[in-house]
Design a protein around this motif. Structure first.
Motif, PDB file in Angstrom:
ATOM      1  N   GLY A 288      89.624  83.766  32.772  1.00 32.31           N
ATOM      2  CA  GLY A 288      89.009  85.374  34.231  1.00 32.31           C
ATOM      3  C   GLY A 288      88.208  85.887  34.300  1.00 32.31           C
ATOM      4  O   GLY A 288      87.833  86.058  34.999  1.00 32.31           O
TER       5      GLY A 288
ATOM      6  N   GLU B  79      87.134  83.019  36.669  1.00 28.98           N
ATOM      7  CA  GLU B  79      88.020  83.429  38.380  1.00 28.98           C
ATOM      8  C   GLU B  79      87.095  84.964  38.824  1.00 28.98           C
ATOM      9  O   GLU B  79      87.433  85.360  39.315  1.00 28.98           O
ATOM     10  N   GLY B  80      85.834  85.381  38.285  1.00 27.64           N
ATOM     11  CA  GLY B  80      85.633  86.814  38.317  1.00 27.64           C
ATOM     12  C   GLY B  80      87.407  87.454  38.358  1.00 27.64           C
ATOM     13  O   GLY B  80      86.709  89.003  39.487  1.00 27.64           O
ATOM     14  N   LEU B  81      88.451  87.848  37.128  1.00 27.87           N
ATOM     15  CA  LEU B  81      89.227  89.093  37.715  1.00 27.87           C
ATOM     16  C   LEU B  81      89.231  89.955  36.900  1.00 27.87           C
ATOM     17  O   LEU B  81      89.058  90.884  37.417  1.00 27.87           O
TER      18      LEU B  81
ATOM     19  N   SER C  11      85.650  91.044  36.479  1.00 28.33           N
ATOM     20  CA  SER C  11      84.113  91.219  36.815  1.00 28.33           C
ATOM     21  C   SER C  11      83.352  92.851  37.172  1.00 28.33           C
ATOM     22  O   SER C  11      84.632  93.521  37.809  1.00 28.33           O
TER      23      SER C  11
ATOM     24  N   GLU D  78      80.125  91.624  43.068  1.00 26.36           N
ATOM     25  CA  GLU D  78      80.982  91.329  44.889  1.00 26.36           C
ATOM     26  C   GLU D  78      79.766  90.984  45.644  1.00 26.36           C
ATOM     27  O   GLU D  78      79.245  90.108  46.533  1.00 26.36           O
TER      28      GLU D  78
ATOM     29  N   ARG E 197      81.920  87.283  45.798  1.00 31.58           N
ATOM     30  CA  ARG E 197      84.084  86.941  46.065  1.00 31.58           C
ATOM     31  C   ARG E 197      84.765  87.789  45.341  1.00 31.58           C
ATOM     32  O   ARG E 197      84.241  87.921  44.138  1.00 31.58           O
ATOM     33  N   LYS E 198      85.918  88.194  45.588  1.00 29.06           N
ATOM     34  CA  LYS E 198      85.943  89.540  44.764  1.00 29.06           C
ATOM     35  C   LYS E 198      87.500  88.300  44.391  1.00 29.06           C
ATOM     36  O   LYS E 198      88.126  88.000  45.687  1.00 29.06           O
ATOM     37  N   ASN E 199      88.226  88.598  43.647  1.00 27.23           N
ATOM     38  CA  ASN E 199      89.449  87.505  42.920  1.00 27.23           C
ATOM     39  C   ASN E 199      90.390  88.924  43.440  1.00 27.23           C
ATOM     40  O   ASN E 199      90.089  90.223  43.633  1.00 27.23           O
TER      41      ASN E 199
ATOM     42  N   ARG F 141      92.083  91.028  41.232  1.00 26.60           N
ATOM     43  CA  ARG F 141      90.960  92.091  40.414  1.00 26.60           C
ATOM     44  C   ARG F 141      92.153  93.561  39.581  1.00 26.60           C
ATOM     45  O   ARG F 141      91.667  93.959  38.953  1.00 26.60           O
TER      46      ARG F 141
ATOM     47  N   TYR G 105      98.231  85.962  35.058  1.00 27.25           N
ATOM     48  CA  TYR G 105      97.355  85.449  35.685  1.00 27.25           C
ATOM     49  C   TYR G 105      96.781  84.340  35.851  1.00 27.25           C
ATOM     50  O   TYR G 105      97.058  83.830  36.677  1.00 27.25           O
TER      51      TYR G 105
END
Length: 412
Positions: free
Chosen positions: A263, A266-268, A270, A275, A353-355, A358, A381
């Protein structure tokens, strides 16, 4: 007065809290677990110091830019610490403890992120004794609480002491906005930062891990520790939880085999401000940037990242002077190019980059009534569903059929 129109507008660095002369700003956790400022309007006098100190509202102008060959003052190095004792507690090449030891030897103070006693949160703290250096070592993939760290830095500088301050790029930006007068005694070190995950998510994950593995009390947590595996050799991704005094880990796995590690990667979970971070890509104004030298084998075949190797980027006379003092402490110190490390380490460059999952993750997290439920949500996820498994299997079978058909056509 700080007024947040969007949570993307706050990185949680505490600069506004520190600079406020009326002490009317305090930090409070939201439903995602991140700290945001709140202003007592009865005390606020609209001096606007908080706005000028905010690195999101008014980012500082960095003294240097990304190395492009035109700035001879910026140098990059592939580096590894010689002292196995220092390197063993580090996630990579053991560079930070080498720099910290030198500052401590000079009677200075070192700031960095350390675990709380129960390993449920990370906070910024300082040390003045080498025996405490291990507290600030190692990767901690959680946003740290700054507390009054910036105020303490000011106090130590006024006392004439050298200060080494390490943190994320946005924390360095916030500190520079608070310490407005240039000081030769302050050396700032930031890390290649991918993003800062939610403390709330970590707490649910860690409590569940302790419960499921029947660990009564943790005495050490290492998110990325260098370990040796007979099959794989050296690896620098071991997530360890120690308990008791046996010296054996109560839990061990690759950090990237856990739902929390995946997570984070992958920026889940963050922080929203990650961003569009204003401090990455060498914009924080730090003296030194440290990071993993992933992909080093492409440029220096005799070196290995898995054995622990860092990139050091020195960007100021203070940084070069400090490095010159500790050169003998490195088993490897080789000139390199910034682009070589940045190509394989997105934490060194601006790569927003935004998951896509999220926001849905946090909406669903609020509904979880237990740590187990929260971890199951995290797992969902990344662990393939039955549909995904069947789909993958069918694709594999279809490929085999096509290959067999092509082979038979060639025969005939």
């Amino acid at each position: 007065m700080i007024t947040l129109e969007s949570k993307q507008d706050c990185c949680g660095c505490h600069a506004c809290v520190t600079i406020c002369p009326r002490k009317c700003i305090s930090m409070h956790a939201d439903e995602e677990g991140f700290l945001y400022p709140s202003t007592d309007l009865n005390l606020c006098v609209d001096c606007h110091l908080c706005e000028r100190a905010c690195p999101m509202i008014s980012p500082p102008v960095p003294p240097s830019t990304v190395p492009d060959g035109g700035d001879s003052s910026i140098k990059a190095y592939a580096a590894r610490c010689r002292d196995e004792r220092l390197k063993s507690n580090s996630a990579s090449g053991g560079i930070f403890p080498v720099l910290a030891e030198q500052v401590l030897k000079e009677g200075g103070v070192v700031f960095g992120a350390r675990w709380d006693e129960d390993f449920m949160a990370v906070r910024h703290d300082f040390i003045t004794d080498m025996k405490d250096l291990h507290l600030l070592q190692g990767s901690k993939y959680i946003q740290s609480s700054m507390g009054n760290a910036f105020l303490l830095v000011q106090d130590f500088l006024k006392q004439g002491r050298k200060v080494l301050f390490s943190g994320t790029p946005c924390q360095i930006s916030g500190l520079r906005k608070v310490i407005r007068k240039h000081s030769d005694r302050l050396i700032t070190v930031d890390v290649a930062c991918h993003s800062v995950p939610s403390p709330k998510v970590w707490q649910a994950f860690f409590r569940d891990l302790m419960s499921r593995n029947k660990i009564s009390g943790a005495t050490g947590v290492f998110m990325r520790k260098r370990t040796f595996d007979p099959q794989r050799g050296w690896r620098c991704d071991s997530f360890l939880v120690e308990s008791g005094h046996s010296g054996k880990p109560a839990f061990q796995d690759s950090i990237y085999q856990t739902s929390y590690g995946l997570g984070f990667l992958e920026g889940l979970f963050s922080r929203p401000s990650c961003e569009r971070c204003p401090a990455k890509n060498m914009a924080s104004g730090s003296d030194i940037t440290l990071g993993d030298f992933w992909g080093v084998e492409n440029y220096f075949p005799d070196l290995s990242m898995q054995e622990g190797l860092s990139i050091i980027i020195c960007k100021s006379p203070k940084a070069h002077a400090l490095l010159d003092l500790v050169r003998d402490a490195f088993s490897i110190l080789r000139s390199a190019e910034y682009e070589q490390a940045a190509t394989h380490n997105e934490g060194l460059r601006f790569d927003p980059r935004k998951n896509p999952g999220r926001d849905s993750f946090f909406r669903r997290l609020v509904k979880c009534r237990s740590d187990r439920a929260a971890v199951r949500l995290m797992d969902s996820y990344f662990k393939p569903t039955l549909f995904t498994k069947v789909k993958t299997k069918l694709k594999s079978i279809l490929k085999r059929i096509i290959l067999m058909s092509s082979f038979q056509n060639l025969i005939h």
